[in-house]
Design a protein around this motif. Sequence first.
Motif, PDB file in Angstrom:
ATOM      1  N   SER A 128       0.748  -1.297  -0.274  1.00 20.55           N
ATOM      2  CA  SER A 128      -0.054  -0.046  -0.006  1.00 20.55           C
ATOM      3  C   SER A 128       0.821   1.245  -0.018  1.00 20.55           C
ATOM      4  O   SER A 128       0.322   2.262  -0.578  1.00 20.55           O
ATOM      5  N   LEU A 129       2.027   1.152   0.661  1.00 12.07           N
ATOM      6  CA  LEU A 129       2.893   2.253   0.806  1.00 12.07           C
ATOM      7  C   LEU A 129       4.079   2.461  -0.523  1.00 12.07           C
ATOM      8  O   LEU A 129       4.538   3.344  -0.472  1.00 12.07           O
ATOM      9  N   GLY A 130       3.913   1.465  -1.358  1.00 15.50           N
ATOM     10  CA  GLY A 130       4.476   1.565  -2.825  1.00 15.50           C
ATOM     11  C   GLY A 130       5.664   0.652  -2.630  1.00 15.50           C
ATOM     12  O   GLY A 130       6.492   0.338  -3.645  1.00 15.50           O
ATOM     13  N   TRP A 131       6.071   0.004  -1.531  1.00 17.14           N
ATOM     14  CA  TRP A 131       7.050  -1.268  -1.750  1.00 17.14           C
ATOM     15  C   TRP A 131       6.760  -2.216  -2.167  1.00 17.14           C
ATOM     16  O   TRP A 131       5.555  -2.617  -2.420  1.00 17.14           O
ATOM     17  N   SER A 132       7.879  -2.898  -2.831  1.00 19.78           N
ATOM     18  CA  SER A 132       7.610  -4.449  -3.664  1.00 19.78           C
ATOM     19  C   SER A 132       7.126  -5.460  -2.566  1.00 19.78           C
ATOM     20  O   SER A 132       6.315  -6.071  -3.130  1.00 19.78           O
ATOM     21  N   SER A 133       7.594  -5.232  -1.325  1.00 21.39           N
ATOM     22  CA  SER A 133       7.063  -6.501  -0.439  1.00 21.39           C
ATOM     23  C   SER A 133       7.611  -5.919   0.850  1.00 21.39           C
ATOM     24  O   SER A 133       8.277  -4.949   1.150  1.00 21.39           O
ATOM     25  N   THR A 134       7.140  -6.637   2.025  1.00 17.02           N
ATOM     26  CA  THR A 134       7.390  -6.385   3.333  1.00 17.02           C
ATOM     27  C   THR A 134       8.861  -6.441   3.578  1.00 17.02           C
ATOM     28  O   THR A 134       9.595  -5.837   4.166  1.00 17.02           O
ATOM     29  N   GLU A 135       9.380  -7.399   2.825  1.00 18.66           N
ATOM     30  CA  GLU A 135      10.939  -7.763   3.041  1.00 18.66           C
ATOM     31  C   GLU A 135      11.550  -6.470   2.484  1.00 18.66           C
ATOM     32  O   GLU A 135      12.753  -6.143   3.145  1.00 18.66           O
ATOM     33  N   SER A 136      11.454  -6.125   1.269  1.00 20.13           N
ATOM     34  CA  SER A 136      12.063  -4.936   0.770  1.00 20.13           C
ATOM     35  C   SER A 136      12.072  -3.773   1.541  1.00 20.13           C
ATOM     36  O   SER A 136      12.850  -3.036   1.757  1.00 20.13           O
ATOM     37  N   GLN A 137      10.803  -3.518   2.262  1.00 21.70           N
ATOM     38  CA  GLN A 137      10.687  -2.334   3.146  1.00 21.70           C
ATOM     39  C   GLN A 137      11.325  -2.567   4.508  1.00 21.70           C
ATOM     40  O   GLN A 137      12.003  -1.574   4.932  1.00 21.70           O
ATOM     41  N   PHE A 138      11.485  -3.751   5.145  1.00 19.43           N
ATOM     42  CA  PHE A 138      12.061  -4.100   6.170  1.00 19.43           C
ATOM     43  C   PHE A 138      13.587  -4.132   5.991  1.00 19.43           C
ATOM     44  O   PHE A 138      14.459  -3.874   6.987  1.00 19.43           O
ATOM     45  N   LEU A 139      14.446  -4.339   4.728  1.00 18.77           N
ATOM     46  CA  LEU A 139      15.662  -4.251   4.422  1.00 18.77           C
ATOM     47  C   LEU A 139      16.250  -2.787   4.674  1.00 18.77           C
ATOM     48  O   LEU A 139      17.018  -2.502   5.044  1.00 18.77           O
ATOM     49  N   ARG A 140      15.154  -2.071   4.199  1.00 17.06           N
ATOM     50  CA  ARG A 140      15.571  -0.653   4.595  1.00 17.06           C
ATOM     51  C   ARG A 140      15.648  -0.012   5.821  1.00 17.06           C
ATOM     52  O   ARG A 140      16.496   0.425   6.489  1.00 17.06           O
ATOM     53  N   PHE A 141      14.487  -0.632   6.663  1.00 10.90           N
ATOM     54  CA  PHE A 141      14.627  -0.329   8.315  1.00 10.90           C
ATOM     55  C   PHE A 141      15.923  -1.003   8.852  1.00 10.90           C
ATOM     56  O   PHE A 141      16.351  -0.537   9.710  1.00 10.90           O
ATOM     57  N   TYR A 165      23.304  -2.633   0.575  1.00  8.72           N
ATOM     58  CA  TYR A 165      22.162  -3.123   0.986  1.00  8.72           C
ATOM     59  C   TYR A 165      21.193  -3.808  -0.345  1.00  8.72           C
ATOM     60  O   TYR A 165      20.462  -4.715  -0.243  1.00  8.72           O
ATOM     61  N   THR A 166      21.075  -2.965  -1.377  1.00 12.06           N
ATOM     62  CA  THR A 166      20.462  -3.076  -2.596  1.00 12.06           C
ATOM     63  C   THR A 166      20.926  -2.262  -3.703  1.00 12.06           C
ATOM     64  O   THR A 166      21.464  -1.019  -3.381  1.00 12.06           O
ATOM     65  N   ASP A 167      20.492  -2.591  -4.706  1.00 16.08           N
ATOM     66  CA  ASP A 167      20.983  -1.782  -6.050  1.00 16.08           C
ATOM     67  C   ASP A 167      19.926  -0.276  -6.302  1.00 16.08           C
ATOM     68  O   ASP A 167      20.616   0.514  -6.508  1.00 16.08           O
ATOM     69  N   PHE A 223       7.810   1.414  10.839  1.00 16.47           N
ATOM     70  CA  PHE A 223       9.277   1.610  11.498  1.00 16.47           C
ATOM     71  C   PHE A 223       9.248   1.488  12.897  1.00 16.47           C
ATOM     72  O   PHE A 223      10.057   1.197  13.483  1.00 16.47           O
ATOM     73  N   LYS A 224       8.227   2.213  13.428  1.00 14.07           N
ATOM     74  CA  LYS A 224       8.103   1.924  14.941  1.00 14.07           C
ATOM     75  C   LYS A 224       7.686   0.396  15.434  1.00 14.07           C
ATOM     76  O   LYS A 224       8.344   0.169  16.355  1.00 14.07           O
TER      77      LYS A 224
END
Length: 201
Positions: free
Chosen positions: A27-40, A190-192, A64-65
């Motif tokens: 919903s936030l625009g990330w490709s997956s939860t894994e992708s989002q959490f990789l940034r976190f 961590y990612t390209d 993020f919280k």
Amino acid sequence: MHLLDRLSIRLFHDDRQKQFSGDHARSLGWSSTESQFLRFKTIVNALNFDNKCVLDLGCGYGDFKTFLDMSCCVKSYVGVDQQGSFIKQAKNHFKHQTNCEFIKGDFSSTTLPNVDIVVASGSLNYRTRNKTYHTKVIRTMYEKAEEAVIFNLLNSDHFESSSLLEAHNPEQVLNYCLSLCPNSELITDYTDEDFTIVMRK
């Protein structure tokens, strides 16, 4: 941010919420939860958040919280997002936590509190008509942080800008950050498709 840019972002997320109901990351625009959490994970590994006051710009649902709660104990957390539906759900989800607050507003024009650490994950990726928007937001984040600023941007070496999203040259962004903060660091391992900048005071 220009009103029309804000409207484009709102409509994008309204559509994503309908399409991916219940899936925060998509919903936030990330490709997956894994992708989002990789940034976190990259953000949390770069700084010590224990007992810190944290400001999260473009907080979405407060994911993020949630991530911070799994890895450390912050003193306080403030999340800001212009998407009312995100803020409403975040407030409901964290209503029993006394150390966090959620504010609906455009963080580029809302009055922001001074904190220890300012974070922006994914929220600076949107294209805007204002050519100085990103430099002004970075400067404001730095002024509001007592200890550090950390944010990520799409990497123009690997990601092609679109009508909604804008990629940036990592070295150019780092050089600007160095002009404000000599202790600025670029993280790219961590990612390209994107990169992270840390500005430590």
